[in-house]
Design a protein around this motif. Structure first.
Motif, PDB file in Angstrom:
ATOM      1  N   GLY A 193     -12.899  -5.034   4.586  1.00 20.47           N
ATOM      2  CA  GLY A 193     -14.275  -5.470   4.418  1.00 20.47           C
ATOM      3  C   GLY A 193     -14.739  -5.485   2.976  1.00 20.47           C
ATOM      4  N   GLN A 194     -13.805  -5.321   2.040  1.00 17.80           N
ATOM      5  CA  GLN A 194     -14.168  -5.331   0.628  1.00 17.80           C
ATOM      6  C   GLN A 194     -12.964  -5.748  -0.209  1.00 17.80           C
ATOM      7  N   MET A 195     -13.267  -6.364  -1.355  1.00 22.01           N
ATOM      8  CA  MET A 195     -12.233  -6.781  -2.296  1.00 22.01           C
ATOM      9  C   MET A 195     -12.298  -5.856  -3.502  1.00 22.01           C
ATOM     10  N   THR A 196     -11.244  -5.060  -3.716  1.00 25.98           N
ATOM     11  CA  THR A 196     -11.212  -4.083  -4.799  1.00 25.98           C
ATOM     12  C   THR A 196      -9.966  -4.331  -5.650  1.00 25.98           C
ATOM     13  N   PRO A 197     -10.058  -5.179  -6.668  1.00 23.49           N
ATOM     14  CA  PRO A 197      -8.876  -5.495  -7.491  1.00 23.49           C
ATOM     15  C   PRO A 197      -8.210  -4.272  -8.117  1.00 23.49           C
ATOM     16  N   GLY A 198      -8.987  -3.220  -8.374  1.00 23.68           N
ATOM     17  CA  GLY A 198      -8.404  -2.016  -8.960  1.00 23.68           C
ATOM     18  C   GLY A 198      -7.415  -1.306  -8.059  1.00 23.68           C
ATOM     19  N   SER A 199      -7.433  -1.610  -6.765  1.00 26.93           N
ATOM     20  CA  SER A 199      -6.524  -0.946  -5.831  1.00 26.93           C
ATOM     21  C   SER A 199      -5.158  -1.604  -5.761  1.00 26.93           C
ATOM     22  N   TYR A 200      -4.991  -2.757  -6.418  1.00 30.44           N
ATOM     23  CA  TYR A 200      -3.696  -3.446  -6.369  1.00 30.44           C
ATOM     24  C   TYR A 200      -2.757  -2.832  -7.406  1.00 30.44           C
ATOM     25  N   THR A 201      -1.903  -1.933  -6.936  1.00 28.80           N
ATOM     26  CA  THR A 201      -0.943  -1.272  -7.811  1.00 28.80           C
ATOM     27  C   THR A 201       0.482  -1.608  -7.376  1.00 28.80           C
ATOM     28  N   PRO A 202       1.414  -1.703  -8.327  1.00 31.36           N
ATOM     29  CA  PRO A 202       2.809  -1.998  -7.952  1.00 31.36           C
ATOM     30  C   PRO A 202       3.410  -0.952  -7.024  1.00 31.36           C
ATOM     31  N   LEU A 203       2.996   0.304  -7.164  1.00 27.96           N
ATOM     32  CA  LEU A 203       3.535   1.348  -6.296  1.00 27.96           C
ATOM     33  C   LEU A 203       3.243   1.042  -4.841  1.00 27.96           C
ATOM     34  N   ARG A 204       2.004   0.689  -4.546  1.00 24.21           N
ATOM     35  CA  ARG A 204       1.597   0.469  -3.154  1.00 24.21           C
ATOM     36  C   ARG A 204       2.039  -0.893  -2.638  1.00 24.21           C
ATOM     37  N   PHE A 205       1.940  -1.929  -3.460  1.00 18.81           N
ATOM     38  CA  PHE A 205       2.142  -3.275  -2.945  1.00 18.81           C
ATOM     39  C   PHE A 205       3.423  -3.951  -3.432  1.00 18.81           C
ATOM     40  N   THR A 206       4.274  -3.225  -4.120  1.00 19.87           N
ATOM     41  CA  THR A 206       5.606  -3.760  -4.441  1.00 19.87           C
ATOM     42  C   THR A 206       6.674  -2.763  -4.023  1.00 19.87           C
ATOM     43  N   PHE A 207       6.626  -1.576  -4.632  1.00 22.52           N
ATOM     44  CA  PHE A 207       7.645  -0.569  -4.330  1.00 22.52           C
ATOM     45  C   PHE A 207       7.676  -0.226  -2.839  1.00 22.52           C
ATOM     46  N   LEU A 208       6.516   0.048  -2.269  1.00 25.23           N
ATOM     47  CA  LEU A 208       6.472   0.481  -0.869  1.00 25.23           C
ATOM     48  C   LEU A 208       6.942  -0.625   0.073  1.00 25.23           C
ATOM     49  N   ILE A 209       6.599  -1.877  -0.244  1.00 32.55           N
ATOM     50  CA  ILE A 209       7.042  -2.983   0.617  1.00 32.55           C
ATOM     51  C   ILE A 209       8.555  -3.145   0.533  1.00 32.55           C
ATOM     52  N   TRP A 210       9.113  -2.956  -0.648  1.00 35.63           N
ATOM     53  CA  TRP A 210      10.572  -3.030  -0.774  1.00 35.63           C
ATOM     54  C   TRP A 210      11.247  -1.905   0.006  1.00 35.63           C
ATOM     55  N   VAL A 211      10.657  -0.718  -0.009  1.00 31.90           N
ATOM     56  CA  VAL A 211      11.206   0.379   0.786  1.00 31.90           C
ATOM     57  C   VAL A 211      11.206   0.007   2.265  1.00 31.90           C
ATOM     58  N   MET A 212      10.138  -0.636   2.729  1.00 37.78           N
ATOM     59  CA  MET A 212      10.063  -1.057   4.127  1.00 37.78           C
ATOM     60  C   MET A 212      11.206  -1.998   4.491  1.00 37.78           C
ATOM     61  N   VAL A 213      11.465  -2.975   3.616  1.00 37.25           N
ATOM     62  CA  VAL A 213      12.506  -3.962   3.892  1.00 37.25           C
ATOM     63  C   VAL A 213      13.888  -3.317   3.881  1.00 37.25           C
ATOM     64  N   ILE A 214      14.150  -2.502   2.875  1.00 40.69           N
ATOM     65  CA  ILE A 214      15.474  -1.877   2.759  1.00 40.69           C
ATOM     66  C   ILE A 214      15.706  -0.880   3.886  1.00 40.69           C
ATOM     67  N   LEU A 215      14.685  -0.100   4.202  1.00 41.62           N
ATOM     68  CA  LEU A 215      14.813   0.903   5.267  1.00 41.62           C
ATOM     69  C   LEU A 215      14.997   0.231   6.626  1.00 41.62           C
ATOM     70  N   GLY A 216      14.206  -0.817   6.899  1.00 39.73           N
ATOM     71  CA  GLY A 216      14.301  -1.473   8.202  1.00 39.73           C
ATOM     72  C   GLY A 216      15.565  -2.263   8.377  1.00 39.73           C
ATOM     73  N   GLY A 217      16.001  -2.953   7.352  1.00 35.61           N
ATOM     74  CA  GLY A 217      17.220  -3.759   7.444  1.00 35.61           C
ATOM     75  C   GLY A 217      17.014  -5.127   6.823  1.00 35.61           C
ATOM     76  N   SER A 218      17.508  -5.300   5.606  1.00 39.40           N
ATOM     77  CA  SER A 218      17.345  -6.570   4.899  1.00 39.40           C
ATOM     78  C   SER A 218      18.047  -7.691   5.659  1.00 39.40           C
ATOM     79  N   GLY A 219      17.350  -8.823   5.782  1.00 42.82           N
ATOM     80  CA  GLY A 219      17.917  -9.976   6.478  1.00 42.82           C
ATOM     81  C   GLY A 219      17.638  -9.998   7.968  1.00 42.82           C
TER      82      GLY A 219
END
Length: 441
Positions: free
Chosen positions: A340-366
């Motif tokens: 319900g809100q747009m907060t550009p300050g919350s976009y961090t590589p830790l949350r929206f890059t590193f963590l998403i990559w962990v999800m893909v690698i942990l779950g199974g790439s491909g």
């Protein structure tokens, strides 16, 4: 033949058991921590699963190492502001015409520079392009700066931006995908010729540039002043609590109105996100098992051999990069709608890059189902590990004297349990299941 059937059956059973285990964790959370918390985890877990599907398309299908995930998510998050927020009429009247002229000049200058680059050669090309770019820049700024000042001067405490179109917020979801796809196309046209490690560096930088623009361009989405009150596709809890029919149903179930309204709203969100997720999985599974999907995997495994067979590798990479970016943008729009809100300050590589990559690698790439499982499981752990860490450190230090430096250090370190746990889980999974929990078939 029978061996392959048995292997396929084992793989299916493993997938079913893993998802049943994930459902069991959510059920346990609902019974012990409350259904509000459990459904909150489910909703962000579903959005995280969509993000993981987007990265899985780029990496799992084509081997493209995109470390600018945060930029595509942020582009998608801009869409609910531009589509669903009411327009700031005075800002449009004061600055929109000059802003449109400035943007038109910018596009025209870039287009003219491209034409000159293609048609001229040698020193003439260099001089002509410098003249066009430098002259165009000053003309652009002459139009852009006054437009920005006029827009941001309109009630800066509550507005100071153009606002949106005032349309239903659900329309912003596909628009978010289109915005991110457009950004992905521009990035891909300039960066896909790079080797994988250089592509990672380029996308990391470009992702940070996108976030920086959102933080600093107040006229677009108020920057770090944030946009709040983004319309919702589901009822507000306050409206439900004043609805006599809803109150009667809640009383019949023996649930207080506040809890019933918050749980119902989260269930509605979960239904919307689940429909989107299932539609994406259906489309991706069909694509992955089609000739196109087999071609993409062939390019991923051996680009030289695929190119020798007549496949246009760069064009296919461009295609999959744009599609993956669109899915990430869709997830970004869904997340902003939920918040319900747009907060550009919350976009961090830790949350929206590193963590998403962990999800893909942990779950199974491909594997699409692996990406979904990874998204749900990693988000669950990301939320739960912090309170678990506090409880663990409280137990470990319970016998220590108050004021002890070691006790204070251990209690302070509980905040870092998230990162430690993510690293340990990733190492364990890669050690005992290198291809992820649900490997690619």
């Amino acid at each position: 033949m029978s061996g392959r059937v048995a292997t396929g059956g084992n793989s299916t059973m493993r997938t079913v058991l893993l998802f049943a285990g994930m459902a069991g964790l959510v059920l346990l959370e609902g019974l012990t921590g409350g259904w509000n918390t459990a459904l909150g985890i489910v909703n962000m877990g579903l959005i995280s699963a969509v993000m993981a599907l987007g990265v899985n398309m780029q990496w799992g299908y084509a081997g493209l190492f995109n470390t600018g995930v945060v930029g595509f998510v942020a582009m998608g998050g801009l869409a609910p502001v531009l589509i669903s927020m009411p327009p700031v009429t005075q800002a449009w009247a004061n600055g929109a015409p000059r802003m449109a002229a400035a943007l038109a000049v910018a596009v025209g200058v870039v287009a003219l520079a491209v034409v000159l680059y293609r048609r001229l050669t040698g020193r003439t090309r260099v001089l002509a392009m410098l003249a066009v770019l430098i002259g165009g820049f000053f003309l652009y700024r002459a139009l852009f700066d006054p437009a920005v000042a006029a827009i941001e001067a309109v009630n800066p405490a509550a507005a100071g931006y153009l606002g949106g179109l005032g349309l239903p917020v659900l329309l912003s979801w596909p628009v978010g995908g289109l915005l991110a796809a457009g950004a992905a196309w521009i990035i891909a046209k300039t960066a896909l010729g790079l080797r994988s490690d250089y592509l990672a560096i380029a996308t990391l930088g470009i992702g940070e540039i996108i976030v920086s623009v959102l933080k600093n361009e107040d006229w677009l989405a108020r920057g770090v002043k944030n946009v709040v009150g983004i319309p919702r596709p589901v009822p507000y809890e306050v409206a439900l609590q004043s609805d006599t029919d809803f109150l009667a149903r809640a009383a019949g179930l023996g649930i207080d109105p506040v809890t019933a309204s918050t749980v119902w709203v989260k269930l509605l969100y979960a239904g919307l996100f689940l429909v989107v997720l299932l539609a994406l999985i259906w489309l991706m599974e069909r694509a992955l098992n089609s000739p196109w999907g087999r071609m993409m995997r062939a390019i991923r495994d051996n680009e030289v051999a695929a190119e020798a067979m007549g496949k246009h590798v760069t064009r296919r990479h461009l295609q999959i990069f744009v599609l993956g970016g669109a899915v990430l943008g869709l997830a970004g729009a869904m997340m902003i709608t939920l918040d319900g809100q747009m907060t550009p300050g919350s976009y961090t590589p830790l949350r929206f890059t590193f963590l998403i990559w962990v999800m893909v690698i942990l779950g199974g790439s491909g594997n699409n189902w692996g990406a979904v499982l990874g998204g749900m499981l990693v988000w669950y752990l990301w939320i739960k590990v912090e309170p678990w860490g506090n409880s663990l450190m409280g137990f470990v230090t319970s016998g220590m004297t108050d004021g002890s430096a070691l006790k204070a250090h251990l209690l302070d370190s509980a905040a870092h349990m998230r990162l430690l746990t993510m690293g340990v889980i990733l190492l364990v999974v890669l050690r005992f299941s290198p291809r992820g929990l649900i490997p690619e078939k």
